[in-house]
Structure formats: C-alpha cells, structure tokens
Design a protein around this motif. Structure first.
Motif, mmCIF file in Angstrom:
data_model
loop_
_atom_site.group_PDB
_atom_site.id
_atom_site.type_symbol
_atom_site.label_atom_id
_atom_site.label_comp_id
_atom_site.label_asym_id
_atom_site.label_seq_id
_atom_site.Cartn_x
_atom_site.Cartn_y
_atom_site.Cartn_z
ATOM 1 N N ILE A 1 39.569 34.414 24.863
ATOM 2 C CA ILE A 1 38.679 34.657 25.076
ATOM 3 C C ILE A 1 37.220 35.336 25.225
ATOM 4 O O ILE A 1 36.371 33.807 24.532
ATOM 5 C CB ILE A 1 39.211 36.054 23.888
ATOM 6 C CG1 ILE A 1 39.156 35.204 22.518
ATOM 7 C CG2 ILE A 1 41.468 36.647 23.739
ATOM 8 C CD1 ILE A 1 39.867 35.558 21.141
ATOM 9 N N PRO A 2 36.730 36.163 24.673
ATOM 10 C CA PRO A 2 35.232 35.428 25.615
ATOM 11 C C PRO A 2 34.482 35.580 23.750
ATOM 12 O O PRO A 2 33.707 34.690 23.203
ATOM 13 C CB PRO A 2 34.879 37.194 25.668
ATOM 14 C CG PRO A 2 35.462 38.013 25.767
ATOM 15 C CD PRO A 2 36.766 37.704 25.975
ATOM 16 N N GLU A 3 35.334 35.384 22.336
ATOM 17 C CA GLU A 3 34.488 34.966 21.043
ATOM 18 C C GLU A 3 35.187 33.776 20.760
ATOM 19 O O GLU A 3 34.416 33.797 20.028
ATOM 20 C CB GLU A 3 35.940 36.502 19.894
ATOM 21 C CG GLU A 3 35.292 37.479 20.643
ATOM 22 C CD GLU A 3 35.765 38.572 21.675
ATOM 23 O OE1 GLU A 3 35.929 39.480 21.929
ATOM 24 O OE2 GLU A 3 36.844 37.461 22.038
ATOM 25 N N PRO B 1 38.546 37.200 30.405
ATOM 26 C CA PRO B 1 38.557 38.800 30.593
ATOM 27 C C PRO B 1 37.421 39.203 29.638
ATOM 28 O O PRO B 1 36.748 38.932 28.690
ATOM 29 C CB PRO B 1 40.338 38.434 29.779
ATOM 30 C CG PRO B 1 40.965 37.372 29.307
ATOM 31 C CD PRO B 1 38.905 36.165 28.945
ATOM 32 N N GLY B 2 37.224 40.829 30.364
ATOM 33 C CA GLY B 2 36.634 41.380 29.747
ATOM 34 C C GLY B 2 35.209 41.867 29.807
ATOM 35 O O GLY B 2 34.581 42.355 29.344
ATOM 36 N N GLY B 3 35.042 41.151 30.824
ATOM 37 C CA GLY B 3 33.925 41.487 31.149
ATOM 38 C C GLY B 3 32.242 40.771 30.755
ATOM 39 O O GLY B 3 33.021 39.142 29.890
ATOM 40 N N ARG B 4 31.297 40.914 30.950
ATOM 41 C CA ARG B 4 29.999 40.212 30.320
ATOM 42 C C ARG B 4 29.724 39.541 28.978
ATOM 43 O O ARG B 4 30.515 40.826 27.922
ATOM 44 C CB ARG B 4 28.375 40.976 30.765
ATOM 45 C CG ARG B 4 28.716 40.950 32.584
ATOM 46 C CD ARG B 4 28.650 39.508 33.126
ATOM 47 N NE ARG B 4 28.567 39.319 34.507
ATOM 48 C CZ ARG B 4 28.222 38.327 35.593
ATOM 49 N NH1 ARG B 4 27.809 37.063 34.904
ATOM 50 N NH2 ARG B 4 28.482 38.274 36.719
ATOM 51 N N PHE B 5 29.629 38.788 28.622
ATOM 52 C CA PHE B 5 29.849 37.985 27.204
ATOM 53 C C PHE B 5 28.456 37.306 27.071
ATOM 54 O O PHE B 5 28.413 36.339 27.418
ATOM 55 C CB PHE B 5 30.772 37.435 26.419
ATOM 56 C CG PHE B 5 31.522 36.200 27.419
ATOM 57 C CD1 PHE B 5 31.190 35.088 27.474
ATOM 58 C CD2 PHE B 5 32.627 36.606 28.621
ATOM 59 C CE1 PHE B 5 31.419 34.109 28.008
ATOM 60 C CE2 PHE B 5 33.266 35.777 29.084
ATOM 61 C CZ PHE B 5 31.904 34.235 29.137
ATOM 62 N N VAL C 1 34.311 36.446 34.463
ATOM 63 C CA VAL C 1 35.191 37.089 34.529
ATOM 64 C C VAL C 1 36.515 36.480 34.998
ATOM 65 O O VAL C 1 36.020 36.238 36.615
ATOM 66 C CB VAL C 1 35.168 38.199 34.934
ATOM 67 C CG1 VAL C 1 35.958 39.518 34.352
ATOM 68 C CG2 VAL C 1 33.421 39.212 34.216
ATOM 69 N N GLU D 1 41.531 36.969 34.315
ATOM 70 C CA GLU D 1 41.766 37.825 33.949
ATOM 71 C C GLU D 1 43.627 36.220 34.005
ATOM 72 O O GLU D 1 43.024 35.972 34.885
ATOM 73 C CB GLU D 1 42.462 38.838 34.832
ATOM 74 C CG GLU D 1 40.941 39.970 34.684
ATOM 75 C CD GLU D 1 40.811 40.540 32.962
ATOM 76 O OE1 GLU D 1 41.995 40.665 32.339
ATOM 77 O OE2 GLU D 1 39.802 40.919 32.776
ATOM 78 N N TRP E 1 45.538 39.423 39.336
ATOM 79 C CA TRP E 1 44.037 38.432 39.471
ATOM 80 C C TRP E 1 43.793 37.328 39.995
ATOM 81 O O TRP E 1 43.645 37.202 40.571
ATOM 82 C CB TRP E 1 44.045 38.509 38.155
ATOM 83 C CG TRP E 1 42.358 38.267 37.892
ATOM 84 C CD1 TRP E 1 40.788 38.779 38.095
ATOM 85 C CD2 TRP E 1 41.388 36.571 38.306
ATOM 86 N NE1 TRP E 1 39.656 38.224 37.620
ATOM 87 C CE2 TRP E 1 39.942 36.576 38.612
ATOM 88 C CE3 TRP E 1 42.328 35.158 38.340
ATOM 89 C CZ2 TRP E 1 39.344 35.430 38.216
ATOM 90 C CZ3 TRP E 1 41.342 34.346 38.628
ATOM 91 C CH2 TRP E 1 39.814 34.436 38.171
#
Length: 364
Positions: free
Chosen positions: A11-13, A39-43, A56, A58, A63
């Motif tokens: 995950i981006p976090e 996943p989930g776009g830009r970070f 990005v 998935e 994907w």
C-alpha cells in the motif's frame, strides 16, 4: 539514462516504512533510480529526492493481463517487492523479462494470518518468492518460517534486516511535544502505537490506565474508528489518555518518541509470524532506537529485552501495573540500556550495509 529498479509496495502508506526505506536507500546508494509501485494512484515520495518516482500497480489478474507485456518493463534492471501480494507481480515480471527478483518478506501470511486471497493467487505470490535471487526477512527466527512458507531451496540466499530505520530520525523536542498535547511536563508517559485491537494489547493499555493513577497514555492509533475512539474516551482514567488526531508520518512518529517514557509492544495473535516477532516489530525497534524502554508480551524472540534490561516482559494485562512501576523506578538506566540494545542487538546500520552489499553482489 540511469538504470532503474521497480520496487512494489503493498500500500502507498508503506512507502517510507523502515523496510522500504532500507530497500530504496540501498538501491539508490548502488546507483539505481527507483520507481515505487503501489495501488491507488499517486503518493508522496519527495523525501527520497528526484531519483524516486511513484507509480501505479494493482495486485490482481486483470491488471497483470493488461500490463504484463509493456516496453516500460525493459527499462528495469531488477524487480523487488514486499510480501505478499506485490511478489506475485514482481516475480512474474522477473521471469518474463529475465531480470533478478528480490523479496523483502516483511510479513509471512500463513496460519490464521493467511488472509482472504484465493489459494491460486497465494500460489502466484509464493512463486514470486521462489523466483527471488535474494530474500530479506526481518527477524532471525523467521528465516525457517519464510523458507518453509515460500518453498525456498535449502541453499536460497537469505539475510536479516530488522523493522528499523538504518539512521533513526533526530528526536523531537520533548517539552514542545508534551505541551502541544496537554501532557504534564513531569508525567510518566506510556505510548501505544499502531492498530488498536485485542491482539495488539488494547486491553493491556486500558488496564494500565485503570491500575496506574499517575500514568498518562498517548495513543498513536492508526485508523481509529469513531466507535473505538468513543469507548476509549469513556475508559476509567480517560482524563489521562490523549489520542493523536492525525496519523503521523513514519519519521515524525519516531521523532515524537522523545516525549514518551515507556512503549507498549504486545502481540497476542496465534499466527506463526506473531509468535516470532523479535526485531521484526517496527514499534519495538522504534522505541528502543529512540531510547524508550518497553513493556512487551512474553515470547522467546523478546527475551533479549530482559538480557539488556531495557524493558519488562509481561504475561498479561494484570502485570501492567508492576511493569510500569519497575520501569519508572529505573527509567534513566533503562533509557540508556534501550539505546545500547538498539546499537548492539538490532544493529540496523550494520545490517543495512550487508543488505546493500548483497544487492550489489546479486546485480553483478
């Protein structure tokens, strides 16, 4: 154009978590630029500088079908990723494009922690782990667990890097941190960090508040839902409980430990990885590296805490009051012991050099 590495995150976090910080900084030190996929776009990856880009990805069949055959993968010298889902993609890309693969096994999703992905998908993940030229786990006791779970060959290259920053951030201002949150300057302060649930010692924290009338508690709780917040605010002793309102960054959370006196490190889950936490625990590494003694749930992988006299192992919530009292009576010495333990036992800086050198050897 500089050679690049594709590193896949769950995950981006987690882009700036200690294991991924170690991976990215090692690749950068070896001269590679890094693309972080999640996943989930830009970070935000600006902390790493201009040589690291967010991308990005998935983790699912659709994907993979749409993205497996693409010219951009030819730009990468290697594929690395954390466990578990990212390794399905990293491993497949490595096989198709004949590039080396690296597994950062920060979690071992077996037993009651297997998750809800299908057997077929998990088989793809383990295939990616087996395709790896190098596997990094975060605790010595987890080496055989990962070897058995992934089905690695007996001679597979493996090494250990803990859940710790190789260079801990500079400690924050103790007085400013306390004043901003309403803690008394001279209060004994226990910190609970991470997800709030039974397995992570939520009841232990509540018991500490109830049983220790002079203790303050700081809850750095991730994804705190309104019901749990409301219940916590109604606990006996809740007037001495402060809940962090916003999620702190990894670096800020570590720096904030300047305000804490005791850290909680409790794992009650029965899955194999949780019975072998040791220095895989990010919160344990955070507390000790920042000089904060701990109260930890008793398990063999935590016995070093007592050897270094930098905390107390407890068998249940009923032991919290005695553990708090014991640490409070010897706080200056236990603080010094925590730093010694981090330097001599966790050895994040030394282990990072070995990680970097292993990656360098693999890429020759």
């Amino acid at each position: 154009m500089k050679p690049r590495i594709a590193h896949f995150l769950l995950i981006p976090e987690l882009a700036h978590s200690p294991p991924n910080d170690a991976a990215v900084s090692a690749w950068l030190d070896l001269g590679f630029d890094v693309d972080l996929y999640a996943p989930g776009g830009r970070f935000d990856v600006s902390r790493y500088g201009p040589r690291v880009r967010p991308c990005v990805a998935e983790y699912g069949y659709r994907w993979i079908v749409r993205n497996l055959i693409a010219a951009r993968w030819l730009d990468y010298a290697a594929f690395s990723g954390t466990t578990e889902d990212p390794m399905a993609v990293a491993g497949l890309l490595g096989r198709v494009y004949r590039r080396p693969v690296v597994t950062f096994a920060d979690e071992i999703k077996s037993g009651s922690y297997a998750g809800d992905r299908s057997r077929r998908w998990k088989a793809w993940c383990r295939a990616g782990m087996r395709a790896s030229a190098l596997t990094i786990v975060n605790e010595e006791e987890r080496l055989p667990l990962q070897r058995a779970y992934a089905g690695l060959d007996p001679d597979a290259r493996m090494l250990v890097y803990p859940g710790c920053f190789r260079q801990p951030p500079t400690a924050g201002d103790r007085h400013a941190l306390r004043a901003a949150r309403g803690f008394p300057a001279d209060a004994l302060l226990l910190c609970y960090s991470g997800v709030m649930n039974h397995g992570n010692g939520g009841l232990w924290m509540a018991e500490a508040l109830r049983a220790c009338p002079d203790l303050w508690v700081w809850g750095q709780i991730v994804n705190l839902d309104p019901l749990t917040r409301g219940l916590l605010e109604r606990l006996q002793g809740s007037e001495r409980l402060v809940l962090e309102r916003e999620r702190l960054s990894w670096q800020d959370a570590w720096a904030s430990m300047a305000a804490a006196d005791i850290g909680m490190v409790v794992y009650l889950q029965d899955a194999p990885q949780y019975r072998h936490m040791g220095i895989a625990s990010n919160r344990l590494c955070m507390f000790l590296a920042m000089g904060v003694p701990v109260i930890a749930s008793r398990q063999p992988s935590f016995e070093f805490i007592e050897r270094y006299d930098c905390g107390v192992l407890a068998d249940g919530p009923e032991a919290m009051a005695a553990a708090v009292e014991r640490i409070s009576q010897r706080l200056p010495q236990m603080r010094a012991n925590a730093l010694t333990c981090a330097r001599e036992y966790i050895r994040a800086g030394e282990r990072w050099v070995k990680l970097r050198d292993a990656l360098k050897e693999m890429m020759r």
